[in-house]
Design an enzyme around this catalytic site. Structure first.
Site, PDB file in Angstrom:
ATOM      1  N   SER B 272       0.857  -1.175   0.000  1.00  0.00           N
ATOM      2  CA  SER B 272       0.000   0.000   0.000  1.00  0.00           C
ATOM      3  C   SER B 272       0.891   1.222   0.000  1.00  0.00           C
ATOM      4  O   SER B 272       1.900   1.252   0.699  1.00  0.00           O
ATOM      5  CB  SER B 272      -0.877  -0.025   1.251  1.00  0.00           C
ATOM      6  OG  SER B 272      -1.300   1.275   1.589  1.00  0.00           O
ATOM      7  N   ARG B 311     -21.613  -8.292 -46.140  1.00  0.00           N
ATOM      8  CA  ARG B 311     -20.632  -7.869 -45.126  1.00  0.00           C
ATOM      9  C   ARG B 311     -21.146  -6.578 -44.540  1.00  0.00           C
ATOM     10  O   ARG B 311     -21.518  -5.667 -45.277  1.00  0.00           O
ATOM     11  CB  ARG B 311     -19.232  -7.674 -45.746  1.00  0.00           C
ATOM     12  CG  ARG B 311     -18.674  -8.967 -46.358  1.00  0.00           C
ATOM     13  CD  ARG B 311     -17.161  -8.912 -46.629  1.00  0.00           C
ATOM     14  NE  ARG B 311     -16.818  -8.007 -47.698  1.00  0.00           N
ATOM     15  CZ  ARG B 311     -16.161  -6.851 -47.556  1.00  0.00           C
ATOM     16  NH1 ARG B 311     -15.748  -6.464 -46.354  1.00  0.00           N
ATOM     17  NH2 ARG B 311     -15.912  -6.082 -48.592  1.00  0.00           N
TER      18      ARG B 311
END
Lengths: 379, 379, 379, 379
Positions: B272, B311
């Protein structure tokens, strides 16, 4: 209280019935009877006790609305349901009811019975869509048409190619769903902490009997192991997407400026409250609406996967309604597209006219062979 | 420009490399070479032309940043890439390059080559997690511990049961992913409108040769049939969820008030910036963060399925980065949990202490048998 | 390692730069300097110490790739960054660096500085789209055209009405985003557990100074209170959806069979690798692709909201990359549509021809008034 | 057919009633009456005709189930509903009914009337949660407790700080929702193609009258401009996330090993079907389940935004049920957490004991001031 105006446009009556209160209660009762009989078969309880449970459960009259209130208060269906069932039993039967089981055993097993029934229904309509698209694809395997990519005219294709692609996508999705249900529609029987405590060491055998009786597969408890639920839900979501692809294509073909295909004319369907002449692609609308809603539902199932410890808080409780919603949406989509595909009105003159206007020839490349490969030996 | 501070905490370097620009360009080049050679094998182009293409492509030097700019402008990678490759070719080779193929053929095939590579990597780390969890599960198959449901103490379980459940979930997810990749990692070769025009009728055979060369399966063109992409993505999402389940459990076990297990101590990890004494479950953090992000990515793949006509516009263009993100997240999650699972520090005293405090006995039900069934014959 | 081929087609270079490693490091350094100076202003540390920190930070040379590795190991950026910055400091400055702050203070504040910068960029392009659409809408406020509903010809509308609707949607989305950023782009300063411990009781004042220096708003710590992040992300997602609406419409208008509008011709853009004649709606493709991807990203932000206790595990760590992705996608969409809208080639002959073919008259209802109301006094 | 067992655990009866068939039909009827009267006020139809419509509509008896079937067939509610209402009218009234309106006008306006009612309900319960959390936060603003970050003990905090953070998050979310509803709950009146044709040029004024009558705001037609729907849905999703944060915290506090707070004891709630002694955090379960489901629903609303042309196909049809689901989930979450927050049983001894065990002192930093700032002048 009814909410059919919200539910019905998106789902079939048959699928709504699969997940309605009566079905849920009936399945939950079936679970308890199957549990008792399985325990009797394994010597955990006496056969007479099991039959007393079966008789008592069969004669129970449960009011769904009142049960729903109690279940909402309790935070689980099983507690108030057991109380109501137990009220019709006495002695050993009252004591043996639900023995060794936990609320989630009932909830998950009921859900999987509903999955089985839902899959059966959905499969039929899904294959109807596929077969109808395939038939049109074969009928038009040699019809040169404008191929379109990125929403622009591209090169000629067989008109049937696009339909065959849609059919193949649906076929693939149906196979994925079959596999997911076959593998993951599993009875749940783990007891309070997933150890099958209180089963006299016969838990696995009891679960196997129950699976047989309830039409499910068997496996170790899966209270907090939700890969199966996620897989089934994802497969339904993929099917909805594949159906949506066919709907998108039909809707684009049906544009007035294109006019190559239209949904069939059905009395009372596709009208406009403001324009009497209009012919709306209403079936496609249902399928596209489902395709808009389904992805988020699949996401919810995935989001709920990291469930805590032996049985989680919130995650699995979220799954039942979401999986039901997926099957409900899929039912509406498949049913709508089955009608659309079967009666699809294809306009060969418009197809030829558009091709000529685009200055395209008749070289469809290998369209014919690709269509055959896509439709395979399925039809 | 680098974005490793965003990418790297969530993904392994190896997986980042699978999807980076160099890999993409190398795969695209491999596609073109394989196409040429396959066409030569089928007599569509001369063998010497194919080899000239192979030689030219091998010696091309492409600047990724400059190519990316051009591709962004063009709206597709293939156009500027072909221009650059063609610049190193002449005569028939220049003409034959990319013959019969379209941009999406390249993009989809490259994506599937990356899927193969990504799956190989992921599978290794996934099985490392599974195996490590399984080993602990077996080691603690007879250690009675507090079973917890709905985040409350429930009944005793074998400490190993929870780990075995997590391992089984991961194993199931890996199998689903294997199946999805085996079935759906398919070469794409359809040409401009998906008809394999311009292949002299040899398209299917050309595609089969290419699939062999590129390590992919073969199938009819699937430009707008995206069930495979969705299935692969969903399977990765489910794996991330299954890994997240194991992370959730470890993080809950590691709470100071529980203290039954902790991530291993690794220099530089889990600290930390404000509290030097703290030991954060950093590996779990990576996996839980991935599990938070993945569901929405799967939803995006499903949302893109209803693609237009031969497509589509927008749908498939969205898929590549999303599928990459899923594999990237999965890589980070699996790698992190492999370390966590392997080095998991289990505190049997704390386990016993908590059980005593909960007033629980040692009846673990059928935990031992369930663990064995969950771990199956895999280990 | 570069990944521009994945990133660049969907995002602008300027937005990529907002979230790249250099920007992240620069913002993190700015945070530390602002913290020191704010603490000096409030008497928590000596002014000379603050200036020593500022000088040391300014002269630090940080390698992003190496930092990213260390951050990935540590599970947080701040720890390795502080180590590197501290290496260039000595005595009280080394000790005072990052005083009272926690990793998440840095991460969240950096993210919000990036949000500010991203919002500024996005706002410009968003308003360019809106203004260009509005101009066309006014130019064609009296051009009768085919109105289309449910993809079918319906009744005549002013051609400009559809564009005005799109413009108004974008304007509304931009306003929502402005409001969300103004309210929620807040400095984070809470310290290890969100109590502002170690600030000598001056935490609120220190935060206010920092907010001024960093161009952010101020508020109590929000480590595990993520309504702001979610609101900003949702607003970006809504903007992407509104841009997608305009793209959908242009793409449909650009269909060959409709031909009422087209994207502008731009050298190198919109071509096809297989069909030289084709003019693809490439800008719309970018916007529609973004609109396919964004909803799942917003879902991820919402899914991460129930964060644990003072600072959570996994939830907030997921947010930074997701929020970045949303802004990246929005940047590409807005930039693409700005070009499309500005240069939109409207074909009034085609509009008239289509209307005649549909047998529609010129009664556009109240189109003119509605367009005026939609565009308001904005232009 | 009832589905309360699926619906009721997640939603309040009052909210279910807001979206049920009776409410939908009543709102649709109110729309038609308001339309007629507004047109009468503007001279579009005769006042007597409007009153004949009002009288006829008031006396119509509509069977919801039968209507739902017809609406599902038609693809829209309005067509069969108008047929049924018209059957009770004659002459000019029959002709004038629904004049100038389209199906989507009814559907969207009904949805927004339901949004208003839903917001009213939700606001009450949301503020009950907030106020109850705030009260506890103030009561424990000076109670030192273990602060926890990344699920690890970190530094001391005031016990009330975590609750104040949750309260502030809910307050922020409620404000966002208020703003979204105030701005976006707008009457829809555009007619068939969104031009307000057939209104004699009085469309804007007619819409304004209707807005007054129906309790909605007014604006130009928004048939395909869905930023408002998305904004309202996102705000509800954010509220559900904020409520989920408070639920997550309570559930973690209620763990047996922590024991700092528990849900209140309520007869019939939180039991276990297998373990009579257990006290499940059932209210938190409801809220966490909602938080798991909501993000995907918000994603669906965003995904549907790029709607086609004047009125789209599938997108807006998807929205109604999704927005209803969001409000339903929010209602259940808020109601559940209102009970939890109000009766939260806080154990100060456990708080002190845990702090001592963690070796933590009493320095809570600026907790008191932060709590005050978070709770502001709201209480």
């Amino acid at each position: 209280m009814s909410d059919l105006l919200r539910l019905r446009p998106a789902a079939t009556p048959a699928m709504i019935a699969v997940f309605d209160d009566d079905a849920t209660i009936a399945h939950a009762c079936a679970f308890e009877v199957a549990l008792a009989r399985a325990q009797a078969a394994e010597g955990v309880i006496a056969p007479a006790v099991a039959e007393a449970i079966a008789t008592g459960v069969a004669s129970a009259r449960i009011d769904p609305g009142e049960l729903a209130e109690a279940a909402a208060l309790a935070g689980t269906l099983a507690i108030p349901l057991m109380a109501r069932l137990r009220a019709g039993l006495s002695g050993d039967a009252a004591k043996a009811l639900h023995r060794g089981a936990t609320s989630q055993d009932v909830a998950d097993s009921v859900l999987m019975m509903q999955v089985r029934a839902a899959h059966d229904l959905l499969s039929v309509d899904g294959h109807r869509v596929r077969a109808a698209l395939a038939r049109h694809a074969m009928d038009h395997a040699a019809t040169p048409a404008v191929g379109r990519t990125l929403l622009q005219d591209a090169l000629p294709v067989a008109f049937g190619l696009r339909l065959a692609q849609a059919a193949a996508g649906i076929a693939d999705a149906l196979e994925q769903l079959d596999a997911a249900v076959a593998r993951h529609a599993v009875v749940q029987l783990g007891g309070a902490a997933g150890t099958r405590a209180g089963m006299d060491g016969r838990g696995a055998a009891v679960a196997a009997h129950m699976a047989d009786a309830l039409g499910l597969a068997t496996a170790p408890p899966w209270h907090a192991r939700r890969t199966g639920v996620a897989a089934i839900g994802a497969a339904v979501g993929i099917l909805i997407g594949a159906l949506g692809k066919s709907a998108r294509d039909v809707a684009l073909l049906a544009q007035n400026a294109v006019g190559e295909a239209q949904e069939p004319v059905i009395a009372g369907r596709g009208g406009s409250s403001a324009m009497a002449h209009k012919r709306n692609p209403t079936g496609c609308q249902v399928a596209l609406s489902a395709a808009t809603r389904a992805p988020g539902l699949v996401a919810a199932l995935l989001a709920g996967m990291p469930q805590e410890q032996e049985r989680g808080l919130g995650g699995w409780q979220a799954e039942g309604p979401v999986l039901a919603d997926l099957f409900l949406l899929a039912s509406g989509s498949a049913a709508a597209m089955a009608v659309v595909a079967k009666g699809l009105a294809i306009d060969v003159d418009a197809i030829a006219r558009n091709r000529a206007a685009a200055g395209m020839g008749e070289d469809m490349g290998e369209s014919v062979g690709i269509i055959a490969a896509l439709l395979d030996d399925r039809d």
